[in-house]
Scaffold this motif. Structure first.
Motif, PDB file in Angstrom:
ATOM      1  N   GLN A  19       0.806  -1.205   0.000  1.00 15.20           N
ATOM      2  CA  GLN A  19       0.000   0.000   0.000  1.00 15.20           C
ATOM      3  C   GLN A  19       0.847   1.267   0.000  1.00 15.20           C
ATOM      4  O   GLN A  19       0.377   2.328  -0.394  1.00 15.20           O
ATOM      5  N   GLY A  20       2.082   1.170   0.446  1.00 12.20           N
ATOM      6  CA  GLY A  20       2.903   2.351   0.643  1.00 12.20           C
ATOM      7  C   GLY A  20       2.878   2.764   2.103  1.00 12.20           C
ATOM      8  O   GLY A  20       1.878   2.577   2.802  1.00 12.20           O
ATOM      9  N   GLN A  21       3.968   3.310   2.575  1.00 17.88           N
ATOM     10  CA  GLN A  21       4.059   3.712   3.978  1.00 17.88           C
ATOM     11  C   GLN A  21       3.215   4.957   4.243  1.00 17.88           C
ATOM     12  O   GLN A  21       3.052   5.809   3.379  1.00 17.88           O
ATOM     13  N   PRO A  22       2.676   5.080   5.469  1.00 16.79           N
ATOM     14  CA  PRO A  22       1.917   6.291   5.802  1.00 16.79           C
ATOM     15  C   PRO A  22       2.809   7.525   5.768  1.00 16.79           C
ATOM     16  O   PRO A  22       4.031   7.440   5.870  1.00 16.79           O
ATOM     17  N   ILE A  23       2.187   8.678   5.650  1.00 19.45           N
ATOM     18  CA  ILE A  23       2.881   9.961   5.760  1.00 19.45           C
ATOM     19  C   ILE A  23       2.677  10.451   7.190  1.00 19.45           C
ATOM     20  O   ILE A  23       1.575  10.353   7.737  1.00 19.45           O
ATOM     21  N   TYR A  24       3.725  10.970   7.806  1.00 20.67           N
ATOM     22  CA  TYR A  24       3.671  11.370   9.206  1.00 20.67           C
ATOM     23  C   TYR A  24       3.770  12.889   9.343  1.00 20.67           C
ATOM     24  O   TYR A  24       4.464  13.555   8.563  1.00 20.67           O
ATOM     25  N   ASP A  25       3.096  13.412  10.362  1.00 18.85           N
ATOM     26  CA  ASP A  25       3.207  14.838  10.641  1.00 18.85           C
ATOM     27  C   ASP A  25       4.415  15.097  11.528  1.00 18.85           C
ATOM     28  O   ASP A  25       5.166  14.176  11.885  1.00 18.85           O
ATOM     29  N   THR A  26       4.638  16.355  11.895  1.00 21.64           N
ATOM     30  CA  THR A  26       5.826  16.720  12.666  1.00 21.64           C
ATOM     31  C   THR A  26       5.811  16.169  14.088  1.00 21.64           C
ATOM     32  O   THR A  26       6.845  16.156  14.747  1.00 21.64           O
ATOM     33  N   ASP A  27       4.656  15.700  14.556  1.00 25.54           N
ATOM     34  CA  ASP A  27       4.572  15.071  15.875  1.00 25.54           C
ATOM     35  C   ASP A  27       4.787  13.571  15.811  1.00 25.54           C
ATOM     36  O   ASP A  27       4.703  12.879  16.838  1.00 25.54           O
ATOM     37  N   GLY A  28       5.035  13.038  14.601  1.00 25.94           N
ATOM     38  CA  GLY A  28       5.267  11.613  14.454  1.00 25.94           C
ATOM     39  C   GLY A  28       4.005  10.789  14.337  1.00 25.94           C
ATOM     40  O   GLY A  28       4.052   9.564  14.439  1.00 25.94           O
ATOM     41  N   HIS A  29       2.865  11.435  14.096  1.00 30.51           N
ATOM     42  CA  HIS A  29       1.598  10.725  13.972  1.00 30.51           C
ATOM     43  C   HIS A  29       1.249  10.512  12.503  1.00 30.51           C
ATOM     44  O   HIS A  29       1.558  11.367  11.653  1.00 30.51           O
ATOM     45  N   GLU A  30       0.594   9.405  12.207  1.00 26.98           N
ATOM     46  CA  GLU A  30       0.115   9.175  10.855  1.00 26.98           C
ATOM     47  C   GLU A  30      -0.882  10.262  10.472  1.00 26.98           C
ATOM     48  O   GLU A  30      -1.777  10.600  11.240  1.00 26.98           O
ATOM     49  N   MET A  31      -0.727  10.816   9.276  1.00 25.92           N
ATOM     50  CA  MET A  31      -1.688  11.789   8.801  1.00 25.92           C
ATOM     51  C   MET A  31      -2.975  11.089   8.388  1.00 25.92           C
ATOM     52  O   MET A  31      -2.968   9.922   7.989  1.00 25.92           O
ATOM     53  N   THR A  32      -4.094  11.798   8.470  1.00 27.88           N
ATOM     54  CA  THR A  32      -5.365  11.272   8.001  1.00 27.88           C
ATOM     55  C   THR A  32      -6.044  12.330   7.141  1.00 27.88           C
ATOM     56  O   THR A  32      -5.757  13.526   7.258  1.00 27.88           O
ATOM     57  N   LYS A  33      -6.954  11.891   6.307  1.00 27.68           N
ATOM     58  CA  LYS A  33      -7.604  12.803   5.362  1.00 27.68           C
ATOM     59  C   LYS A  33      -8.573  13.761   6.044  1.00 27.68           C
ATOM     60  O   LYS A  33      -9.013  14.732   5.421  1.00 27.68           O
ATOM     61  N   GLN A 190      16.201  21.736  -7.503  1.00 26.89           N
ATOM     62  CA  GLN A 190      16.056  20.754  -6.448  1.00 26.89           C
ATOM     63  C   GLN A 190      14.627  20.765  -5.903  1.00 26.89           C
ATOM     64  O   GLN A 190      13.956  21.805  -5.912  1.00 26.89           O
ATOM     65  N   PRO A 191      14.127  19.606  -5.439  1.00 26.09           N
ATOM     66  CA  PRO A 191      12.758  19.569  -4.913  1.00 26.09           C
ATOM     67  C   PRO A 191      12.594  20.463  -3.691  1.00 26.09           C
ATOM     68  O   PRO A 191      13.537  20.666  -2.921  1.00 26.09           O
ATOM     69  N   PHE A 192      11.410  21.010  -3.535  1.00 24.96           N
ATOM     70  CA  PHE A 192      11.069  21.799  -2.361  1.00 24.96           C
ATOM     71  C   PHE A 192      10.669  20.816  -1.266  1.00 24.96           C
ATOM     72  O   PHE A 192       9.625  20.166  -1.352  1.00 24.96           O
ATOM     73  N   VAL A 193      11.512  20.688  -0.245  1.00 26.70           N
ATOM     74  CA  VAL A 193      11.313  19.677   0.802  1.00 26.70           C
ATOM     75  C   VAL A 193      10.439  20.280   1.902  1.00 26.70           C
ATOM     76  O   VAL A 193      10.691  21.395   2.381  1.00 26.70           O
ATOM     77  N   ILE A 194       9.430  19.526   2.310  1.00 28.38           N
ATOM     78  CA  ILE A 194       8.418  20.042   3.221  1.00 28.38           C
ATOM     79  C   ILE A 194       8.187  19.096   4.392  1.00 28.38           C
ATOM     80  O   ILE A 194       8.621  17.947   4.385  1.00 28.38           O
ATOM     81  N   VAL A 195       7.476  19.592   5.396  1.00 33.17           N
ATOM     82  CA  VAL A 195       6.933  18.778   6.484  1.00 33.17           C
ATOM     83  C   VAL A 195       5.482  19.198   6.683  1.00 33.17           C
ATOM     84  O   VAL A 195       5.070  20.295   6.276  1.00 33.17           O
ATOM     85  N   PHE A 196       4.702  18.323   7.312  1.00 32.22           N
ATOM     86  CA  PHE A 196       3.292  18.584   7.570  1.00 32.22           C
ATOM     87  C   PHE A 196       3.075  18.755   9.073  1.00 32.22           C
ATOM     88  O   PHE A 196       3.389  17.860   9.859  1.00 32.22           O
ATOM     89  N   LYS A 197       2.547  19.890   9.475  1.00 25.73           N
ATOM     90  CA  LYS A 197       2.270  20.160  10.875  1.00 25.73           C
ATOM     91  C   LYS A 197       0.760  20.169  11.095  1.00 25.73           C
ATOM     92  O   LYS A 197       0.036  20.954  10.467  1.00 25.73           O
ATOM     93  N   LYS A 198       0.283  19.288  11.968  1.00 28.06           N
ATOM     94  CA  LYS A 198      -1.158  19.222  12.222  1.00 28.06           C
ATOM     95  C   LYS A 198      -1.637  20.537  12.824  1.00 28.06           C
ATOM     96  O   LYS A 198      -1.017  21.104  13.718  1.00 28.06           O
ATOM     97  N   CYS A 199      -2.756  21.006  12.318  1.00 30.38           N
ATOM     98  CA  CYS A 199      -3.310  22.284  12.748  1.00 30.38           C
ATOM     99  C   CYS A 199      -4.580  22.017  13.549  1.00 30.38           C
ATOM    100  O   CYS A 199      -5.467  21.303  13.081  1.00 30.38           O
ATOM    101  N   PRO A 200      -4.694  22.561  14.759  1.00 28.10           N
ATOM    102  CA  PRO A 200      -5.903  22.331  15.559  1.00 28.10           C
ATOM    103  C   PRO A 200      -7.115  23.010  14.934  1.00 28.10           C
ATOM    104  O   PRO A 200      -6.989  23.964  14.178  1.00 28.10           O
ATOM    105  N   TRP A 201      -8.273  22.493  15.226  1.00 32.11           N
ATOM    106  CA  TRP A 201      -9.511  23.063  14.698  1.00 32.11           C
ATOM    107  C   TRP A 201     -10.108  24.066  15.679  1.00 32.11           C
ATOM    108  O   TRP A 201     -10.173  23.770  16.864  1.00 32.11           O
TER     109      TRP A 201
END
Length: 205
Positions: A19-33, A190-201
């Motif tokens: 399936q491919g490995q999950p993508i993780y946010d900056t807190d080390g948690h699996e991202m969800t849609k 070169q690719p633009f390297v990014i990270v995903f930070k979960k944003c509170p609602w």
């Protein structure tokens, strides 16, 4: 019993690899849609910058994905989801992904979806956000190739790529008129390297 457990673990691991490995946010948690994330540069030298929907003029539409100073209420939160309806709730590496901004900075429309579009002023394929001014929100998420992106591990973060107009190419940072735009690589950048930070609602910053 031990051999049965080992077999089950091996099968689960093989399924995860397929399936491919999950993508993780900056807190080390699996991202969800269902969550919102800020997309930030992985480079610490670019601390304080965000990726969001912007334009040269507040009245412009469609918007473009730009890298600029993180300001409040500037539409920089995104939802990342599998492109296939059967893809589950976890976005994964090496699979087709859809991205939508949760807020915009002008009056185009809400829930703006990313896609790749040619921009005649720069002769680049820009990551574009939204349609004509005042257009209604699409009833269904557009899943054509223009709207699909891939994420891969790269250095201390992730890189995004587009397979629109093959071969697949990385998304890069392109300087134009004092702004940093997110475009499809076509000149060895070169690719633009990014990270995903979960944003509170509710997510506004």
């Amino acid at each position: 019993m031990a051999s049965q457990l080992t077999g089950l673990c091996d099968a689960a691991q093989a399924q995860g690899q397929a399936q491919g490995q999950p993508i993780y946010d900056t807190d080390g948690h699996e991202m969800t849609k269902d969550n919102l994330y800020q997309i930030l540069p992985a480079d610490p030298k670019m601390n304080g910058l965000c990726l969001f929907a912007g334009s040269l003029s507040p009245a412009d539409c469609p918007l473009r994905a730009i890298i600029a100073r993180c300001w409040s209420k500037r539409g920089n939160a995104v939802m990342v989801m599998p492109a296939e309806a059967s893809g589950g709730s976890v976005p994964r590496l090496s699979s087709d992904l859809l991205l939508t901004f949760n807020h915009t900075i002008n009056k185009c429309m809400m829930q703006l979806q990313w896609y790749v579009d040619d921009y005649f002023d720069t002769d680049q394929m820009h990551v574009t956000v939204g349609h004509a001014l005042g257009a209604p929100v699409p009833e269904k998420t557009d899943r054509t190739e223009r709207f699909r992106f891939h994420a891969e591990r790269h250095g201390n973060g992730y890189k995004l790529a587009s397979c629109y107009k093959e071969p697949c190419r990385d998304l890069v940072m392109y300087h134009y008129k004092g702004y940093r735009w997110l475009t499809v690589e076509q000149d060895g950048r070169q690719p633009f390297v990014i990270v995903f930070k979960k944003c509170p609602w509710p997510c506004h910053t």
